[in-house]
Design a protein around this motif. Structure first.
Motif, PDB file in Angstrom:
ATOM      1  N   GLY A  51      41.848  87.136  -6.310  1.00 22.04           N
ATOM      2  CA  GLY A  51      41.927  85.677  -6.321  1.00 22.04           C
ATOM      3  C   GLY A  51      42.122  85.115  -7.705  1.00 22.04           C
ATOM      4  O   GLY A  51      42.422  85.832  -8.668  1.00 22.04           O
ATOM      5  N   GLY A  52      41.939  83.790  -7.810  1.00 24.71           N
ATOM      6  CA  GLY A  52      42.141  83.092  -9.060  1.00 24.71           C
ATOM      7  C   GLY A  52      40.854  82.930  -9.848  1.00 24.71           C
ATOM      8  O   GLY A  52      39.750  82.977  -9.284  1.00 24.71           O
ATOM      9  N   LEU A  53      41.027  82.735 -11.139  1.00 23.45           N
ATOM     10  CA  LEU A  53      39.881  82.403 -11.993  1.00 23.45           C
ATOM     11  C   LEU A  53      40.355  81.551 -13.144  1.00 23.45           C
ATOM     12  O   LEU A  53      41.545  81.445 -13.447  1.00 23.45           O
ATOM     13  N   LYS A  54      39.391  80.924 -13.813  1.00 25.86           N
ATOM     14  CA  LYS A  54      39.648  80.151 -15.023  1.00 25.86           C
ATOM     15  C   LYS A  54      38.548  80.419 -16.036  1.00 25.86           C
ATOM     16  O   LYS A  54      37.467  80.902 -15.697  1.00 25.86           O
ATOM     17  N   PHE A  55      38.876  80.099 -17.268  1.00 24.31           N
ATOM     18  CA  PHE A  55      37.878  80.054 -18.328  1.00 24.31           C
ATOM     19  C   PHE A  55      37.462  78.600 -18.516  1.00 24.31           C
ATOM     20  O   PHE A  55      38.285  77.684 -18.396  1.00 24.31           O
ATOM     21  N   ARG A  56      36.194  78.381 -18.824  1.00 24.85           N
ATOM     22  CA  ARG A  56      35.777  77.021 -19.146  1.00 24.85           C
ATOM     23  C   ARG A  56      34.648  77.037 -20.168  1.00 24.85           C
ATOM     24  O   ARG A  56      33.938  78.047 -20.325  1.00 24.85           O
ATOM     25  N   ALA A  77      45.111  74.402 -21.438  1.00 25.38           N
ATOM     26  CA  ALA A  77      44.132  73.456 -20.904  1.00 25.38           C
ATOM     27  C   ALA A  77      44.588  72.895 -19.555  1.00 25.38           C
ATOM     28  O   ALA A  77      45.706  72.381 -19.428  1.00 25.38           O
ATOM     29  N   GLY A  78      43.725  73.046 -18.546  1.00 32.71           N
ATOM     30  CA  GLY A  78      43.976  72.461 -17.233  1.00 32.71           C
ATOM     31  C   GLY A  78      45.072  73.113 -16.425  1.00 32.71           C
ATOM     32  O   GLY A  78      45.492  72.574 -15.388  1.00 32.71           O
ATOM     33  N   ALA A  79      45.563  74.284 -16.848  1.00 34.41           N
ATOM     34  CA  ALA A  79      46.678  74.938 -16.147  1.00 34.41           C
ATOM     35  C   ALA A  79      46.200  75.639 -14.876  1.00 34.41           C
ATOM     36  O   ALA A  79      45.025  75.584 -14.505  1.00 34.41           O
ATOM     37  N   ALA A  80      47.129  76.317 -14.203  1.00 37.56           N
ATOM     38  CA  ALA A  80      46.857  76.941 -12.908  1.00 37.56           C
ATOM     39  C   ALA A  80      45.857  78.086 -13.036  1.00 37.56           C
ATOM     40  O   ALA A  80      45.550  78.563 -14.134  1.00 37.56           O
ATOM     41  N   ASN A  81      45.359  78.521 -11.871  1.00 38.06           N
ATOM     42  CA  ASN A  81      44.436  79.656 -11.855  1.00 38.06           C
ATOM     43  C   ASN A  81      45.153  80.939 -12.287  1.00 38.06           C
ATOM     44  O   ASN A  81      46.330  81.157 -11.973  1.00 38.06           O
ATOM     45  N   ILE A  82      44.414  81.797 -12.963  1.00 33.56           N
ATOM     46  CA  ILE A  82      44.900  83.128 -13.348  1.00 33.56           C
ATOM     47  C   ILE A  82      44.609  84.072 -12.195  1.00 33.56           C
ATOM     48  O   ILE A  82      43.465  84.159 -11.725  1.00 33.56           O
ATOM     49  N   ASN A  83      45.623  84.762 -11.698  1.00 31.94           N
ATOM     50  CA  ASN A  83      45.452  85.661 -10.554  1.00 31.94           C
ATOM     51  C   ASN A  83      45.019  87.044 -11.014  1.00 31.94           C
ATOM     52  O   ASN A  83      45.692  87.668 -11.851  1.00 31.94           O
ATOM     53  N   VAL A  84      43.891  87.529 -10.435  1.00 35.41           N
ATOM     54  CA  VAL A  84      43.326  88.813 -10.860  1.00 35.41           C
ATOM     55  C   VAL A  84      42.911  89.619  -9.630  1.00 35.41           C
ATOM     56  O   VAL A  84      42.179  89.098  -8.779  1.00 35.41           O
ATOM     57  N   PRO A  85      43.369  90.873  -9.508  1.00 38.20           N
ATOM     58  CA  PRO A  85      42.899  91.720  -8.398  1.00 38.20           C
ATOM     59  C   PRO A  85      41.416  92.050  -8.567  1.00 38.20           C
ATOM     60  O   PRO A  85      40.880  92.047  -9.678  1.00 38.20           O
ATOM     61  N   ALA A  86      40.757  92.358  -7.457  1.00 37.02           N
ATOM     62  CA  ALA A  86      39.362  92.802  -7.521  1.00 37.02           C
ATOM     63  C   ALA A  86      39.264  94.075  -8.356  1.00 37.02           C
ATOM     64  O   ALA A  86      40.178  94.903  -8.375  1.00 37.02           O
ATOM     65  N   GLY A  87      38.144  94.237  -9.048  1.00 36.86           N
ATOM     66  CA  GLY A  87      37.951  95.451  -9.844  1.00 36.86           C
ATOM     67  C   GLY A  87      36.943  95.248 -10.949  1.00 36.86           C
ATOM     68  O   GLY A  87      36.326  94.186 -11.085  1.00 36.86           O
ATOM     69  N   ASN A  88      36.787  96.297 -11.745  1.00 32.54           N
ATOM     70  CA  ASN A  88      35.893  96.265 -12.904  1.00 32.54           C
ATOM     71  C   ASN A  88      36.719  95.953 -14.143  1.00 32.54           C
ATOM     72  O   ASN A  88      37.749  96.595 -14.395  1.00 32.54           O
ATOM     73  N   TYR A  89      36.247  94.992 -14.939  1.00 30.50           N
ATOM     74  CA  TYR A  89      37.045  94.509 -16.063  1.00 30.50           C
ATOM     75  C   TYR A  89      36.208  94.300 -17.323  1.00 30.50           C
ATOM     76  O   TYR A  89      35.020  93.981 -17.250  1.00 30.50           O
TER      77      TYR A  89
END
Length: 363
Positions: A304-309, A335-347
């Motif tokens: 799914g997506g994620l963001k930094f804040r 700033a305020g851009a779309a979600n970053i798409n990341v597969p499930a996993g260890n990071y």
């Protein structure tokens, strides 16, 4: 011809005492070619053709040996090559081989990278083949000749960890400071520097002989740019104290310092990641490991997506129209851009709050 080779081996017993030390030395890597190696008529290494490491198996066929029957009680053992390229001034490197001429792909790749950098290119190499004729624990060193071939290095995921006076000199501290990939084989770190730095890639973390640094004669150099090499060489010193972009270009094997325009960047009390992996229900907080650089090791339980804040709120957040993959793991958050798409996993997740650069590196 066989009679001549048998005669040589029959006389080898007279040489075993003298050659015993050579055999012991050759069990360990060294730079000089061996002395007292003998040639056996009819025993010769032949090249098998060009090598493309991107298509190769873990064990790469480099040479074949012609068949030569040995007297009773003798066996061949301990094959190895002394590989070198004539394209640049360098020393040969010893790599173990099997008797059927196979060599570790990883060791060949490491040699290509150490010699020419991370560029994916074809280069000319030669490999001097040696092995032992062994009887009763004694060994005679055999010279099987030289093979010539072209070899193309393999593209691989590259993660570079910067370390030094700004962060600490241990492998553990280095792993908290991944550089951001800004282009193919180009990496940058943005931070506060006043001292020496070096770098490791993820496959050689902690190996001082495989550092990205400059030459020993330039140790502590404060030049704005200079040559990179892979060695236990000279440290690279920031030109002066302040906030800098430290760039390493592995295509050209050059480093560059660029002073950041903003020398008084905004401070944040916290930086976190939030997204589909936790139902957008609160931040996984990063730790500030160097000024304005943040790190966390975590598990993302679902795609799914994620963001930094910043500061646990939405007033200041960063996103990107970007999908993380194993090899393509770094981009610039906006700033305020779309979600970053990341597969499930260890990071391992890295973020720079001055530039918005991030790296999401799979474990």
């Amino acid at each position: 011809m066989k009679k001549i080779s048998f005669l040589i081996l029959s006389l080898a017993g007279l040489l075993f005492t003298a050659c015993g030390d050579d055999f012991t030395d050759w069990a360990s890597p060294q730079s000089n070619l061996p002395e007292n190696a003998v040639e056996i008529p009819g025993l010769k290494a032949s090249a098998v053709g060009d090598i493309d490491l991107a298509k190769a198996e873990d064990a790469v066929q480099v040479f074949t040996l012609s068949t030569e029957k040995l007297p009773e009680g003798y066996t061949f053992a301990n094959a190895r090559i002394s590989i070198i390229t004539t394209e640049v001034n360098c020393m040969p490197v010893k790599i173990n081989a099997t008797l059927d001429g196979k060599v570790s792909k990883e060791e060949l790749q490491n040699y290509a990278v150490k010699t020419f950098g991370k560029r994916i290119e074809k280069h000319n190499y030669s490999a001097h083949v040696f092995l032992n004729a062994v009887k009763d624990g004694q060994a005679l060193l055999i010279d099987a000749g030289v093979v010539y071939f072209d070899m193309t290095s393999a593209p691989t995921r590259t993660v570079i960890y910067l370390f030094g006076d700004f962060s600490g000199w241990s492998p553990e501290k280095a792993k908290e400071c991944a550089m951001f990939q800004t282009d193919v084989n180009v990496f940058a770190y943005y931070g506060k520097f006043d001292g020496n730095v070096k770098a490791w890639d993820e496959h050689n973390l902690g190996n001082w002989d495989m550092c990205y640094n400059t030459s020993k004669d330039k140790d502590g150099s404060t030049e704005m740019s200079g040559p990179l090499e892979i060695s236990n060489g000279g440290a690279i010193h920031s030109p002066e104290a302040g906030f800098w972009k430290m760039e390493m270009n592995l295509n050209t094997m050059q480093y560059t310092w660029t002073k950041l325009e903003n020398q008084t960047p905004q401070e944040y009390s916290s930086i976190g990641v939030i997204g589909d992996f936790n139902g957008w229900g609160g931040d996984v907080e990063l730790t500030q490991v160097t000024p304005h650089n943040w790190f966390v090791k975590t598990t993302l339980s679902k795609d799914g997506g994620l963001k930094f804040r910043a500061n646990g709120g939405w007033d200041i957040n960063w996103g990107a129209d970007f999908t993380v993959s194993d090899a393509d793991y770094s981009a610039q958050g906006v700033a305020g851009a779309a979600n970053i798409n990341v597969p499930a996993g260890n990071y391992c997740i890295y973020f720079n709050d001055i530039t918005g650069m991030f790296a999401i590196v799979s474990e």
